[in-house]
Scaffold this active site. Structure first.
Site, PDB file in Angstrom:
ATOM      1  N   ASP A   1      14.735 128.832  82.006  1.00 17.98           N
ATOM      2  CA  ASP A   1      13.069 129.201  82.082  1.00 17.98           C
ATOM      3  C   ASP A   1      12.872 130.520  82.405  1.00 17.98           C
ATOM      4  O   ASP A   1      13.548 131.224  83.303  1.00 17.98           O
ATOM      5  CB  ASP A   1      12.257 128.281  83.005  1.00 17.98           C
ATOM      6  CG  ASP A   1      10.996 128.201  82.921  1.00 17.98           C
ATOM      7  OD1 ASP A   1      10.338 128.464  81.915  1.00 17.98           O
ATOM      8  OD2 ASP A   1      10.590 127.614  83.744  1.00 17.98           O
ATOM      9  N   GLY A   2      11.724 131.133  81.963  1.00 17.06           N
ATOM     10  CA  GLY A   2      11.314 132.630  82.448  1.00 17.06           C
ATOM     11  C   GLY A   2      11.469 133.556  81.184  1.00 17.06           C
ATOM     12  O   GLY A   2      11.201 134.721  81.346  1.00 17.06           O
TER      13      GLY A   2
ATOM     14  N   GLU B   1       8.293 118.867  73.463  1.00 11.70           N
ATOM     15  CA  GLU B   1       6.925 119.526  73.825  1.00 11.70           C
ATOM     16  C   GLU B   1       6.754 120.798  73.262  1.00 11.70           C
ATOM     17  O   GLU B   1       5.814 121.340  73.001  1.00 11.70           O
ATOM     18  CB  GLU B   1       6.329 119.423  75.275  1.00 11.70           C
ATOM     19  CG  GLU B   1       6.193 117.823  75.832  1.00 11.70           C
ATOM     20  CD  GLU B   1       7.571 117.088  76.020  1.00 11.70           C
ATOM     21  OE1 GLU B   1       8.529 117.438  76.366  1.00 11.70           O
ATOM     22  OE2 GLU B   1       7.510 116.067  75.614  1.00 11.70           O
ATOM     23  N   ASN B   2       8.036 121.536  73.010  1.00  9.89           N
ATOM     24  CA  ASN B   2       8.037 123.121  72.892  1.00  9.89           C
ATOM     25  C   ASN B   2       7.458 123.103  71.291  1.00  9.89           C
ATOM     26  O   ASN B   2       7.269 124.407  70.830  1.00  9.89           O
ATOM     27  CB  ASN B   2       9.330 123.614  72.888  1.00  9.89           C
ATOM     28  CG  ASN B   2       9.579 123.931  74.461  1.00  9.89           C
ATOM     29  OD1 ASN B   2      10.831 123.941  74.865  1.00  9.89           O
ATOM     30  ND2 ASN B   2       8.824 124.178  75.209  1.00  9.89           N
TER      31      ASN B   2
ATOM     32  N   ARG C   1       4.523 125.494  70.629  1.00 11.54           N
ATOM     33  CA  ARG C   1       4.427 126.800  70.679  1.00 11.54           C
ATOM     34  C   ARG C   1       4.134 127.427  69.384  1.00 11.54           C
ATOM     35  O   ARG C   1       4.327 126.857  68.394  1.00 11.54           O
ATOM     36  CB  ARG C   1       5.864 127.215  71.262  1.00 11.54           C
ATOM     37  CG  ARG C   1       5.963 126.949  72.697  1.00 11.54           C
ATOM     38  CD  ARG C   1       7.238 127.490  73.360  1.00 11.54           C
ATOM     39  NE  ARG C   1       7.292 127.048  74.682  1.00 11.54           N
ATOM     40  CZ  ARG C   1       7.598 128.072  75.744  1.00 11.54           C
ATOM     41  NH1 ARG C   1       8.294 129.030  75.612  1.00 11.54           N
ATOM     42  NH2 ARG C   1       7.551 127.285  76.893  1.00 11.54           N
TER      43      ARG C   1
HETATM   44  C1  FPP Z   1      11.702 128.739  78.713  1.00 13.67           C
HETATM   45  O1  FPP Z   1      11.165 130.170  78.744  1.00 13.67           O
HETATM   46  C2  FPP Z   1      12.533 128.932  77.457  1.00 13.67           C
HETATM   47  C3  FPP Z   1      12.855 128.170  76.159  1.00 13.67           C
HETATM   48  C4  FPP Z   1      11.603 127.334  75.807  1.00 13.67           C
HETATM   49  C5  FPP Z   1      13.767 128.422  75.233  1.00 13.67           C
HETATM   50  C6  FPP Z   1      15.015 128.557  75.749  1.00 13.67           C
HETATM   51  C7  FPP Z   1      16.011 128.945  74.702  1.00 13.67           C
HETATM   52  C8  FPP Z   1      16.888 129.763  74.562  1.00 13.67           C
HETATM   53  C9  FPP Z   1      17.325 130.427  76.110  1.00 13.67           C
HETATM   54  C10 FPP Z   1      17.811 130.236  73.288  1.00 13.67           C
HETATM   55  C11 FPP Z   1      18.258 128.832  72.893  1.00 13.67           C
HETATM   56  C12 FPP Z   1      19.530 129.210  72.105  1.00 13.67           C
HETATM   57  C13 FPP Z   1      20.740 128.823  72.528  1.00 13.67           C
HETATM   58  C14 FPP Z   1      21.925 129.412  71.938  1.00 13.67           C
HETATM   59  C15 FPP Z   1      21.008 127.614  73.183  1.00 13.67           C
HETATM   60  P1  FPP Z   1       9.552 130.157  78.602  1.00 13.67           P
HETATM   61  O2  FPP Z   1       9.700 130.765  77.302  1.00 13.67           O
HETATM   62  O3  FPP Z   1       8.923 129.068  78.821  1.00 13.67           O
HETATM   63  O4  FPP Z   1       9.106 131.219  79.599  1.00 13.67           O
HETATM   64  P2  FPP Z   1       7.894 131.395  80.379  1.00 13.67           P
HETATM   65  O5  FPP Z   1       7.850 130.365  81.388  1.00 13.67           O
HETATM   66  O6  FPP Z   1       8.176 132.851  80.956  1.00 13.67           O
HETATM   67  O7  FPP Z   1       6.948 131.700  79.377  1.00 13.67           O
END
Ligand code: FPP
Length: 250
Positions: free
Chosen positions: A27-28, A74-75, A78
């Protein structure tokens, strides 16, 4: 025996104090990108590189199972360009993993997909299937990538499967056990996560491994996932090693 502390430098605790299975909520990424004036996709790209580093590190130090939460059911809410950016990263990773199948198998690395197939693009499903066909002789580390994953839905699917078996007369409702649910989850045959790590200052499970996490230790931190390092991971392992797990006993 209790694990005796040492200083807080980056060295993983001895193997006997390491968790067998670690879950990470990555996350983040969005905040990391925003703080740099970049589009969210850059955060996810950096996040996927950190994931690869940590997965390699898990193999190096002998963590047997790593499950990462990359995209929840849920994503999909986005913006489309963000969703397709994450799917492209997954695609890239799967292609690379496929190319390195032999090498990974020799090194004892197994990559598994966990999540709902429905909703994923056909080419991603093909890549996932190809990867599932390959198998390492002697698996050292299994990496589960949770994409289009939701814990409640996973439990519901398990219940439906068991209900169907009951309806066909193969099982009786009275005979069903907790183990039957575990055996019908994506993680069937794997130990439950001992430790779940959530960086970026959030204190939620967010529908991640909710059945499996019943007795998991949780470690939260303020670090945004794209900034997460092996040292941060070691610090989490160290903290885990000092916790005493009683599983409801005394
Ligand atoms: C949450 O951070 C992260 C995600 C929803 C996506 C995570 C995906 C990856 C790290 C790449 C996936 C690829 C592979 C190869 C597994 P956020 O976007 O919610 O961050 P925020 O809370 O700061 O908005």
């Amino acid at each position: 025996m209790e694990y005796m502390p040492k200083d807080k430098t980056a060295v993983p605790p001895p193997t006997e104090y390491l968790p067998q299975h670690i879950g990470i909520i990555m996350d983040g990424n969005g905040r990391w990108a925003k703080a740099r004036g970049l589009a969210r996709e850059y955060g996810h790209r950096r996040g996927s590189e950190v994931f690869m580093d940590i997965a390699r590190y898990c193999k190096k130090i002998g963590i047997r199972y790593l499950t990462v939460y990359a995209f929840s059911t849920e994503n999909w809410r986005r913006p489309p360009e963000e969703v397709s950016g994450i799917m492209d990263l997954f695609r890239e990773y799967l292609r690379e993993a496929e190319e390195r199948e032999q090498e990974n198998a020799q090194k004892g690395l197994r990559i598994r997909y966990i999540g709902e197939r429905e909703g994923l693009a056909d080419d991603i499903l093909e890549l996932v299937d190809e990867l599932e066909r390959g198998s390492a002789d002697k698996v050292r580390t299994t990496v589960n990538i949770a994409i289009n994953y939701g814990g409640r839905n996973e439990i519901l699917s398990a219940c439906k499967r068991l209900a169907e078996q009951c309806a066909r007369g193969e099982r009786t409702p009275e005979s069903l056990t907790e183990q039957d649910i575990s055996d019908n989850l994506y993680t069937a045959g794997q130990p439950d996560p001992d430790l779940i790590i959530r960086p970026s200052g959030e204190f939620r499970l967010s529908n991640f491994l909710i059945w499996q996490a019943a007795y998991s230790e949780f470690i939260y931190s303020d670090i945004l996932w794209p900034d997460y390092t092996e040292q941060d991971f070691d610090a989490a392992l160290e903290e885990y090693a000092h916790r005493s797990r009683r599983f409801g006993g005394v």
